[in-house]
Design a protein around this motif. Structure first.
Motif, PDB file in Angstrom:
ATOM      1  N   VAL A  88       0.887  -1.299  -0.071  1.00 53.20           N
ATOM      2  CA  VAL A  88      -0.009   0.014   0.044  1.00 53.20           C
ATOM      3  C   VAL A  88       0.970   1.188   0.114  1.00 53.20           C
ATOM      4  O   VAL A  88       1.861   1.256   1.028  1.00 53.20           O
ATOM      5  CB  VAL A  88      -0.968  -0.036   1.179  1.00 53.20           C
ATOM      6  N   PRO A  89       0.707   2.302  -0.736  1.00 55.01           N
ATOM      7  CA  PRO A  89       1.485   3.254  -0.905  1.00 55.01           C
ATOM      8  C   PRO A  89       1.370   4.305   0.280  1.00 55.01           C
ATOM      9  O   PRO A  89       0.410   4.315   0.788  1.00 55.01           O
ATOM     10  CB  PRO A  89       1.360   4.044  -2.290  1.00 55.01           C
ATOM     11  N   LEU A  90       2.419   5.189   0.453  1.00 54.25           N
ATOM     12  CA  LEU A  90       2.262   6.132   1.659  1.00 54.25           C
ATOM     13  C   LEU A  90       1.597   7.440   1.217  1.00 54.25           C
ATOM     14  O   LEU A  90       1.759   7.667  -0.037  1.00 54.25           O
ATOM     15  CB  LEU A  90       3.793   6.363   2.121  1.00 54.25           C
ATOM     16  N   GLU A  91       0.686   7.926   2.143  1.00 54.92           N
ATOM     17  CA  GLU A  91       0.043   8.870   1.438  1.00 54.92           C
ATOM     18  C   GLU A  91       0.933  10.072   1.461  1.00 54.92           C
ATOM     19  O   GLU A  91       1.671  10.247   2.428  1.00 54.92           O
ATOM     20  CB  GLU A  91      -1.215   9.170   2.601  1.00 54.92           C
ATOM     21  N   PRO A  92       0.730  11.188   0.716  1.00 56.35           N
ATOM     22  CA  PRO A  92       1.759  12.416   0.464  1.00 56.35           C
ATOM     23  C   PRO A  92       1.759  13.036   1.848  1.00 56.35           C
ATOM     24  O   PRO A  92       2.562  13.465   2.423  1.00 56.35           O
ATOM     25  CB  PRO A  92       1.023  13.230  -0.481  1.00 56.35           C
ATOM     26  N   GLU A  93       0.786  13.241   2.586  1.00 55.36           N
ATOM     27  CA  GLU A  93       0.551  14.023   3.730  1.00 55.36           C
ATOM     28  C   GLU A  93       1.250  13.383   4.950  1.00 55.36           C
ATOM     29  O   GLU A  93       1.981  14.039   5.605  1.00 55.36           O
ATOM     30  CB  GLU A  93      -1.054  14.433   4.422  1.00 55.36           C
TER      31      GLU A  93
ATOM     32  N   VAL B 213      14.408   2.410   3.509  1.00 51.23           N
ATOM     33  CA  VAL B 213      13.139   2.689   4.351  1.00 51.23           C
ATOM     34  C   VAL B 213      12.087   2.372   3.757  1.00 51.23           C
ATOM     35  O   VAL B 213      10.996   1.925   4.583  1.00 51.23           O
ATOM     36  CB  VAL B 213      13.502   4.378   4.463  1.00 51.23           C
ATOM     37  N   ARG B 214      11.727   2.255   2.419  1.00 53.91           N
ATOM     38  CA  ARG B 214      10.575   1.850   1.764  1.00 53.91           C
ATOM     39  C   ARG B 214      10.361   0.465   2.213  1.00 53.91           C
ATOM     40  O   ARG B 214       9.174  -0.067   2.364  1.00 53.91           O
ATOM     41  CB  ARG B 214      10.541   2.230   0.227  1.00 53.91           C
ATOM     42  N   THR B 215      11.342  -0.232   2.096  1.00 52.64           N
ATOM     43  CA  THR B 215      11.432  -1.666   2.265  1.00 52.64           C
ATOM     44  C   THR B 215      10.891  -2.079   3.590  1.00 52.64           C
ATOM     45  O   THR B 215      10.315  -2.969   3.977  1.00 52.64           O
ATOM     46  CB  THR B 215      12.651  -2.387   1.688  1.00 52.64           C
ATOM     47  N   MET B 216      11.336  -1.401   4.634  1.00 48.59           N
ATOM     48  CA  MET B 216      11.236  -1.517   5.891  1.00 48.59           C
ATOM     49  C   MET B 216       9.794  -1.121   6.290  1.00 48.59           C
ATOM     50  O   MET B 216       8.806  -1.828   6.948  1.00 48.59           O
ATOM     51  CB  MET B 216      12.102  -0.722   6.998  1.00 48.59           C
ATOM     52  N   GLY B 217       9.215  -0.171   5.621  1.00 50.68           N
ATOM     53  CA  GLY B 217       7.720   0.244   5.971  1.00 50.68           C
ATOM     54  C   GLY B 217       6.898  -0.643   5.236  1.00 50.68           C
ATOM     55  O   GLY B 217       5.877  -1.034   5.558  1.00 50.68           O
ATOM     56  N   PHE B 218       7.434  -1.340   3.934  1.00 52.92           N
ATOM     57  CA  PHE B 218       6.618  -2.334   3.540  1.00 52.92           C
ATOM     58  C   PHE B 218       6.376  -3.529   4.477  1.00 52.92           C
ATOM     59  O   PHE B 218       5.296  -4.327   4.472  1.00 52.92           O
ATOM     60  CB  PHE B 218       7.136  -2.783   1.983  1.00 52.92           C
ATOM     61  N   PHE B 219       7.493  -4.119   5.084  1.00 51.71           N
ATOM     62  CA  PHE B 219       7.145  -5.167   6.024  1.00 51.71           C
ATOM     63  C   PHE B 219       6.286  -4.620   7.007  1.00 51.71           C
ATOM     64  O   PHE B 219       5.514  -5.474   7.450  1.00 51.71           O
ATOM     65  CB  PHE B 219       8.667  -5.591   6.733  1.00 51.71           C
ATOM     66  N   VAL B 220       6.681  -3.635   7.866  1.00 52.87           N
ATOM     67  CA  VAL B 220       6.092  -3.428   9.229  1.00 52.87           C
ATOM     68  C   VAL B 220       4.548  -2.864   9.076  1.00 52.87           C
ATOM     69  O   VAL B 220       3.728  -3.006   9.916  1.00 52.87           O
ATOM     70  CB  VAL B 220       6.864  -2.101   9.848  1.00 52.87           C
ATOM     71  N   SER B 221       4.396  -2.544   7.914  1.00 51.81           N
ATOM     72  CA  SER B 221       2.703  -2.021   7.490  1.00 51.81           C
ATOM     73  C   SER B 221       1.785  -3.255   7.745  1.00 51.81           C
ATOM     74  O   SER B 221       0.825  -2.885   8.228  1.00 51.81           O
ATOM     75  CB  SER B 221       2.669  -1.636   6.107  1.00 51.81           C
ATOM     76  N   ALA B 222       2.226  -4.442   7.459  1.00 50.39           N
ATOM     77  CA  ALA B 222       1.539  -5.435   7.488  1.00 50.39           C
ATOM     78  C   ALA B 222       1.184  -6.170   9.035  1.00 50.39           C
ATOM     79  O   ALA B 222       0.518  -6.806   9.374  1.00 50.39           O
ATOM     80  CB  ALA B 222       1.583  -6.621   6.674  1.00 50.39           C
TER      81      ALA B 222
ATOM     82  N   PRO C 262       2.990   2.886   5.867  1.00 45.22           N
ATOM     83  CA  PRO C 262       1.745   3.245   5.485  1.00 45.22           C
ATOM     84  C   PRO C 262       0.523   2.416   6.085  1.00 45.22           C
ATOM     85  O   PRO C 262       0.887   1.370   6.730  1.00 45.22           O
ATOM     86  CB  PRO C 262       1.786   2.693   3.874  1.00 45.22           C
ATOM     87  N   LYS C 263      -0.578   3.009   6.034  1.00 44.60           N
ATOM     88  CA  LYS C 263      -1.460   2.187   6.537  1.00 44.60           C
ATOM     89  C   LYS C 263      -1.927   1.264   5.696  1.00 44.60           C
ATOM     90  O   LYS C 263      -2.512   1.378   4.695  1.00 44.60           O
ATOM     91  CB  LYS C 263      -2.886   3.488   6.804  1.00 44.60           C
ATOM     92  N   PHE C 264      -2.167   0.155   6.446  1.00 50.58           N
ATOM     93  CA  PHE C 264      -2.545  -1.202   6.022  1.00 50.58           C
ATOM     94  C   PHE C 264      -3.983  -1.504   5.619  1.00 50.58           C
ATOM     95  O   PHE C 264      -4.848  -1.126   6.489  1.00 50.58           O
ATOM     96  CB  PHE C 264      -2.063  -2.416   6.711  1.00 50.58           C
ATOM     97  N   ASP C 265      -4.428  -1.560   4.221  1.00 53.46           N
ATOM     98  CA  ASP C 265      -5.812  -1.622   4.011  1.00 53.46           C
ATOM     99  C   ASP C 265      -5.837  -3.051   3.095  1.00 53.46           C
ATOM    100  O   ASP C 265      -5.356  -3.516   2.234  1.00 53.46           O
ATOM    101  CB  ASP C 265      -6.201  -0.600   2.872  1.00 53.46           C
ATOM    102  N   ALA C 266      -6.969  -3.672   4.196  1.00 55.41           N
ATOM    103  CA  ALA C 266      -7.058  -5.291   3.528  1.00 55.41           C
ATOM    104  C   ALA C 266      -7.410  -5.382   2.186  1.00 55.41           C
ATOM    105  O   ALA C 266      -7.374  -6.309   1.360  1.00 55.41           O
ATOM    106  CB  ALA C 266      -8.052  -5.984   4.637  1.00 55.41           C
ATOM    107  N   GLY C 267      -8.252  -4.242   1.903  1.00 54.21           N
ATOM    108  CA  GLY C 267      -8.841  -4.531   0.413  1.00 54.21           C
ATOM    109  C   GLY C 267      -7.977  -3.973  -0.664  1.00 54.21           C
ATOM    110  O   GLY C 267      -7.933  -4.723  -1.648  1.00 54.21           O
ATOM    111  N   LYS C 268      -7.100  -2.974  -0.361  1.00 58.38           N
ATOM    112  CA  LYS C 268      -6.294  -2.581  -1.399  1.00 58.38           C
ATOM    113  C   LYS C 268      -5.031  -3.369  -1.241  1.00 58.38           C
ATOM    114  O   LYS C 268      -4.314  -3.563  -2.330  1.00 58.38           O
ATOM    115  CB  LYS C 268      -5.827  -1.008  -1.176  1.00 58.38           C
TER     116      LYS C 268
END
Length: 863
Positions: free
Chosen positions: A619-624, A694-703, A633-639
């Motif tokens: 899930v991509p990180l919101e600009p704000e 940083v992006r890879t770490m956020g990808f793992f931790v977001s779930a 990023p906020k994990f969304d089960a639908g997206k």
């Protein structure tokens, strides 16, 4: 049917109006006498004004259908009102008819007509006639016509009119069933209360013949239509009554609507003078014009349905059936399947053969009960990889010609060109332009006269003629300008999903075009079919499936096709539609998820392609949020429904071998890369300050649901294996940060972010450790592993942050790290972990490591 349900009797007061006489013959009307009319029975009421509660069904008890039809066919019947709508007013004759009274016909002067019982019989017969007309029209319109007007149950004919009236009296059929009054109601119509079979037939008869009409009559549309049809039937009956019965021209009669009661029956008897006047011949006025035509209302019917059918609904249903119809047979209908023949069809490079073989393989591999043994037909896997590679090359290069043109120009072996064709082939290759060349030949030997180079004269106007290319001279690679690499930008799954929805909403777009009319679309569909077949082959259903996975992971041709497909998805726009690109990405990800445990990376480019594909499903990180300093990023089960599969692929590749870790470490740290990979990484990751890490770490931790840890561990129980996998991958990324030489303190960036990842991970670790020590939960072994890996991840990041700050001499970074809230565990938690004998030593080791890092940080700040 349960007998207790039927045998529950209703109250006597509620069923009082259904009291039928014991003697069936008493229900038939007796022959009236002219001199002494019979007195009316108590409870008999006239029905001309009529409500549902005013009529009595006694007179129809045990009347046969033939008798009812015979009574209905009486020559004189006064106009009556239908019992379906009690609130409808009684039709009133026009004022002219009152101003000019007319004599009553002589056929109404019989003694039978003056008897209240006979009049009540006629009124009820007319009501029954109107009801049956409306019922038959409704059932015919719904294509469920009545098979018989009087259904027979247990040898007795059922009067639908009376049954419907009784049901309406009690609030409808469903209310009668709920109140359990069906037994006394049915018993009044001759159904024994102790016979469940007849009771069941009675209920089924009403459900089939009367319930649809009852439900329709309670709707606003049904009320309106039935009211209109009721008035039409009444007017038609008035017209019939007003029509003279004899051949003589008589004035249409006028019927005065009068309610008869037992008290005023004697007053309503005609006087002798009136009787004599009725027998007299009426005098017809010559100037009188009948006015009953003014009250004529033509027959009307609703035109929203043609023949009772909704054509729009039928058309929509037909379109759905047309879209859902199968194109190919099912697996049991295919018969014997020859995998060798399918392999040869794929290698034939003929479009028709290739498409047929792919469609058959797609049907076969989609059946979970069948497993294709790749170990016995290795040529099939090679053929699929070859077809996929050729199709991908055509789409990327833009050369959409047929795979093979030789079959069109095939010549037999005995064919030998003649002399004219030899001469033509000799000179046709010299000139590329369409220019006329004169050649002087000997007419006897058909050979050219003189030197060819002298005879061929090139005029100045023919300067654009290109002759054969001169021999190539090899030049060093440094002297040749290298073609720049296309920028690699693999779109995210969320972006493709939104683009696919926009394409589907655009009905004028190309997405609804026929595939066979567009060569590129056909090739994209073919490539998509290859990816689906490979995905189906990779699923494990039995031991043969496990061997298939190992064979697919070791097949170099298949791996080359998969990596080439990922590269093309990030660089080429030849896939036409976003939904096709999304399907290819999903199929490739699922194939890798099934075979990644056995994949051995062969280059850093392959490691980069696998990493880019997995990150695309996050899930991509919101600009704000990015501006606020967040990186998770906020994990969304639908997206992010495929993000856990991507984490599974990346973790399996990392844990597969030491070589895989080395390849991915080089990609994340951007170290020890060849020039091609540096150029490719430059288009994907612009800076070298650890943004990809940083992006890879956020990808793992977001779930990992750390933001709801205050609610308990219920959210973690659904994804314990995925939590353990993402913690393993995060530890690997943290080790890369510790070993790499970044220009900034990346570990401090991860620990001091507003998400407080380190604090939440320590909290999660101690919660799972306490559950492991105090309870006997079925997942306690998984809990202790997650607890240990969470503490290890925080310790690795702390060690990397402290080391980078000390080496750089950045005291402000040390102060920032020390000021993070609850980043280090409390002393009580550490002592509790050390003093609990049931905890594994991994927890104690990590607790001691956290205490050491705290001491090291304090010493660095004091110095």
């Amino acid at each position: 049917m349960n007998s207790e349900f039927w045998n529950e009797q209703a109250g006597d007061d509620e069923m009082a109006f259904l009291t039928f006489p014991d003697n069936p013959s008493s229900s038939r009307p007796a022959q009236p006498q002219a001199a002494a009319p019979q007195p009316p029975r108590p409870g008999d009421e006239a029905m001309s004004g009529g409500t549902m509660s005013s009529f009595s069904p006694q007179v129809f008890e045990n009347n046969s259908g033939a008798q009812l039809e015979q009574q209905r066919a009486l020559p004189s019947q006064p106009p009556t009102q239908s019992p379906f709508e009690a609130s409808a007013p009684t039709p009133t004759p026009p004022p002219q008819q009152y101003q000019q009274p007319r004599p009553v016909p002589s056929h109404n002067n019989s003694p039978n007509a003056s008897t209240p019982q006979q009049r009540q019989m006629q009124i009820q017969m007319q009501q029954q006639h109107n009801f049956m007309c409306l019922l038959e029209e409704f059932m015919n319109r719904n294509n469920t016509p009545l098979t018989e007007r009087y259904p027979v149950i247990g040898g007795k004919k059922m009067n639908l009119f009376l049954i419907y009236a009784v049901m309406v009296k009690f609030g409808g059929f469903n209310n009668v069933l709920r109140s359990k009054k069906i037994v006394p109601v049915a018993s009044k119509f001759g159904i024994p209360p102790d016979n469940n079979q007849l009771l069941r037939e009675f209920v089924q008869m009403y459900h089939k013949c009367l319930l649809p009409f009852e439900l329709y009559a309670n709707t606003p549309e049904g009320m309106k239509e039935l009211s209109m049809r009721k008035k039409q039937l009444e007017q038609q009956m008035q017209f019939k009554q007003a029509t003279p019965t004899s051949a003589s021209h008589q004035t249409p009669p006028v019927f005065n609507e009068t309610k008869f009661t037992p008290g005023d029956q004697r007053a309503s008897e005609p006087s002798p003078a009136t009787v004599e006047s009725r027998h007299a011949t009426p005098q017809q006025d010559a100037n009188f014009v009948p006015d009953f035509i003014r009250n004529y209302v033509p027959h009307q019917r609703l035109l929203d349905k043609v023949g009772g059918h909704d054509l729009k609904a039928l058309s929509a249903f037909g379109e759905q059936i047309d879209h859902l119809k199968p194109v190919f047979l099912f697996v049991p209908e295919l018969g014997k399947i020859d995998l060798n023949a399918l392999t040869l069809s794929l290698l034939s490079k003929i479009d028709a053969e290739v498409n047929l073989a792919l469609n058959v393989l797609l049907i076969v591999t989609s059946d979970p009960n069948l497993v294709v043994p790749l170990g016995e037909c290795m040529g099939l896997l090679e053929a699929l990889a070859s077809v996929g590679t050729d199709t991908l090359d055509m789409l990327v290069s833009g050369n959409l010609d047929k795979r093979r043109d030789r079959y069109e120009d095939a010549r037999p072996e005995y064919f030998k060109p003649n002399k004219i064709e030899e001469v033509f082939e000799k000179y046709s290759g010299r000139l590329k332009a369409d220019k006329d060349v004169e050649v002087v030949v000997d007419s006897f030997t058909s050979k050219e006269v003189g030197d060819e180079s002298q005879d061929l004269e090139v005029e100045e106007s023919d300067a654009d003629v290109v002759f054969e290319e001169p021999p190539r001279v090899d030049t060093p690679a440094s002297d040749v300008d290298e073609k720049p690499l296309a920028p690699f930008a693999l779109p995210s799954y969320v972006e493709l999903l939104e683009a696919a929805r926009a394409e589907a909403d655009d009905f004028s777009g190309r997405v609804y075009a026929k595939t066979f009319l567009d060569r590129r679309l056909m090739l994209v569909e073919e490539l998509n079919t290859v990816s689906m077949i490979l995905r189906n082959l990779s699923f494990v259903n039995n031991p043969h499936g496990v061997s298939n996975n190992n064979l697919m992971a070791a097949n170099s041709s298949l791996l080359n096709f998969i990596y080439a497909l990922i590269a093309a998805l990030g660089t080429s726009e030849g896939f036409v539609f976003a939904r096709k690109k999304m399907h290819l990405m999903k199929d490739t990800l699922m194939t890798l998820a099934n075979v990644s445990h056995a994949i051995e990376l062969r280059s850093t480019k392959e490691a980069f392609l696998v990493l880019a594909l997995c990150l695309a499903f996050g899930v991509p990180l919101e600009p704000e949020d990015e501006k606020a300093g967040f990186y998770v990023p906020k994990f969304d089960a639908g997206k992010g429904k495929y993000q856990l599969h991507a984490i599974d692929v990346l973790t399996k590749v990392l844990c597969g071998s030491l070589n895989n870790k080395k390849m991915l470490s080089s990609v994340l740290a951007r170290e020890n890369l060849d020039p091609e990979m540096n150029s490719l990484m430059q288009t994907y990751d612009q800076a070298k300050n650890g943004d990809l890490v940083v992006r890879t770490m956020g990808f793992f931790v977001s779930a990992l649901p750390l933001h709801v840890i205050y609610e308990g561990i219920e959210r973690f129980n659904d994804k314990l294996p995925s939590c353990l996998e993402l913690l393993l991958g995060s530890i690997f990324v943290a080790e890369v940060i510790e070993d790499a030489q970044f220009s900034r303190n990346v570990a401090l960036r991860l620990l001091s972010s507003p998400e407080l990842v380190g604090t939440n991970l320590f909290k999660l670790a101690f919660i799972f450790a306490a559950i492991y020590a105090k309870t006997n939960h079925e997942n306690k072994l998984m809990y202790i592993h997650i607890s240990g890996k969470s503490m290890e991840l925080v310790n690795v990041l702390l060690r990397a942050a402290v080391a980078h700050a000390i080496s750089a001499g950045a005291r402000d970074e040390l102060q920032t790290l020390f000021s993070v809230s609850k980043l280090f565990p409390a002393d009580e938690s550490i002592l509790g972990a050390l003093m609990t004998p049931s905890l594994p030593p991994d927890i104690s080791v990590q607790a001691v490591e956290s205490a050491k890092l705290l001491v090291r940080l304090q010493e660095a700040l004091s110095n």
